[in-house]
Design an enzyme around this catalytic site. Structure first.
Site, PDB file in Angstrom:
ATOM      1  N   ASP A  55       0.873  -1.180   0.000  1.00 42.32           N
ATOM      2  CA  ASP A  55       0.000   0.000   0.000  1.00 42.32           C
ATOM      3  C   ASP A  55       0.910   1.230   0.000  1.00 42.32           C
ATOM      4  OD1 ASP A  55       0.913   0.344   2.585  1.00 42.32           O
ATOM      5  OD2 ASP A  55      -1.068   0.409   3.520  1.00 42.32           O
ATOM      6  N   CYS A 109       3.145  -3.043   4.030  1.00 39.09           N
ATOM      7  CA  CYS A 109       2.316  -1.880   4.366  1.00 39.09           C
ATOM      8  C   CYS A 109       3.076  -1.094   5.435  1.00 39.09           C
ATOM      9  CB  CYS A 109       0.897  -2.281   4.783  1.00 39.09           C
ATOM     10  SG  CYS A 109       0.752  -3.200   6.324  1.00 39.09           S
ATOM     11  N   HIS A 147      10.810 -23.827   8.760  1.00 35.80           N
ATOM     12  CA  HIS A 147       9.868 -24.550   9.624  1.00 35.80           C
ATOM     13  C   HIS A 147       8.409 -24.404   9.196  1.00 35.80           C
ATOM     14  CE1 HIS A 147      12.609 -25.040  13.423  1.00 35.80           C
ATOM     15  NE2 HIS A 147      13.213 -25.397  12.306  1.00 35.80           N
ATOM     16  N   HIS A 192       8.110 -30.818  10.427  1.00 34.26           N
ATOM     17  CA  HIS A 192       7.496 -29.518  10.124  1.00 34.26           C
ATOM     18  C   HIS A 192       6.374 -29.664   9.090  1.00 34.26           C
ATOM     19  CE1 HIS A 192      10.589 -27.830  12.551  1.00 34.26           C
ATOM     20  NE2 HIS A 192      11.537 -28.337  11.780  1.00 34.26           N
ATOM     21  N   THR A 230       3.006  -1.042   8.795  1.00 28.87           N
ATOM     22  CA  THR A 230       3.527  -1.921   9.847  1.00 28.87           C
ATOM     23  C   THR A 230       3.793  -3.329   9.341  1.00 28.87           C
ATOM     24  OG1 THR A 230       1.282  -2.582  10.412  1.00 28.87           O
ATOM     25  CG2 THR A 230       2.224  -0.719  11.658  1.00 28.87           C
TER      26      THR A 230
HETATM   27  C1  RB5 Z   1      -1.949   2.943   6.420  1.00 26.84           C
HETATM   28  O1  RB5 Z   1      -1.921   4.194   7.015  1.00 26.84           O
HETATM   29  C2  RB5 Z   1      -1.600   1.866   7.434  1.00 26.84           C
HETATM   30  O2  RB5 Z   1      -2.674   1.672   8.288  1.00 26.84           O
HETATM   31  C3  RB5 Z   1      -1.211   0.586   6.723  1.00 26.84           C
HETATM   32  O3  RB5 Z   1      -0.131   0.829   5.894  1.00 26.84           O
HETATM   33  C4  RB5 Z   1      -0.800  -0.565   7.607  1.00 26.84           C
HETATM   34  O4  RB5 Z   1       0.177  -0.181   8.525  1.00 26.84           O
HETATM   35  C5  RB5 Z   1      -1.882  -1.348   8.199  1.00 26.84           C
HETATM   36  O5  RB5 Z   1      -1.681  -2.362   8.902  1.00 26.84           O
END
Ligand code: RB5
Length: 145
Positions: A8, A65, A98, A133, A67
């Site tokens: 994203d 993304c 694994h 595994h 996080t």
């Molecule tokens: C977008 O702002 C953010 O929420 C997305 O990139 C991600 O971190 C979601 O888990």
């Protein structure tokens, strides 16, 4: 090995950096977007990439993304996907050895660029160990039905 990559807006900058690394290292890849830093919804991109992995368009996928959490959750909803969110090289290696992981998720706002490359290069070299595994991974597939 052909790698699919998708993100994203929160992962866009890191995705572009990783593409430069792939080009330098002659690693074949397909970019499933997004194509700018404009705000988009991570499930759309995670889904597209995860479905491409399952369809065999690419051998493995890297989803990014902000996080890495949201996109990894979305990818793991696609049957047959084992997407591991990793912030270190040990977890990245184990996710393949694994867990027979077929996707790696990264947090573009969490990991530095150099660490991301180290994680990816470790993950690309890793091979599933099978044996005990395999039984455990099969039990994950049983949950999917
Ligand atoms: C977008 O702002 C953010 O929420 C997305 O990139 C991600 O971190 C979601 O888990």
């Amino acid at each position: 090995m052909k790698i699919g990559i998708g993100s994203d807006h929160g992962g866009f900058e890191l995705k572009e950096y990783i593409k430069e690394y792939f080009e330098k290292e002659d690693i074949e890849y397909v970019d499933y977007g997004t194509n700018s830093a404009e705000s988009v919804d991570y499930p759309d991109y995670g889904r597209k990439l995860a479905e491409a992995v399952i369809a065999g368009e690419v051998d493995r996928g890297i989803a990014i993304c902000g996080t890495g959490i949201g996109i990894s959750i979305a990818c793991n909803k696609v049957k047959g996907i084992r997407c591991a969110l990793c912030g270190d090289t040990y977890s990245a290696r184990m996710s393949v050895e694994h867990n027979n992981g077929n996707m790696l998720a990264l947090g573009g706002r969490v990991v530095g660029k150099d660490l991301a490359i180290e994680i990816i290069s470790t993950w690309l070299k890793a091979k599933f160990e099978g044996g005990r595994h395999e039984r455990r991974v099969n039990k994950i597939s049983d949950i999917e039905g």
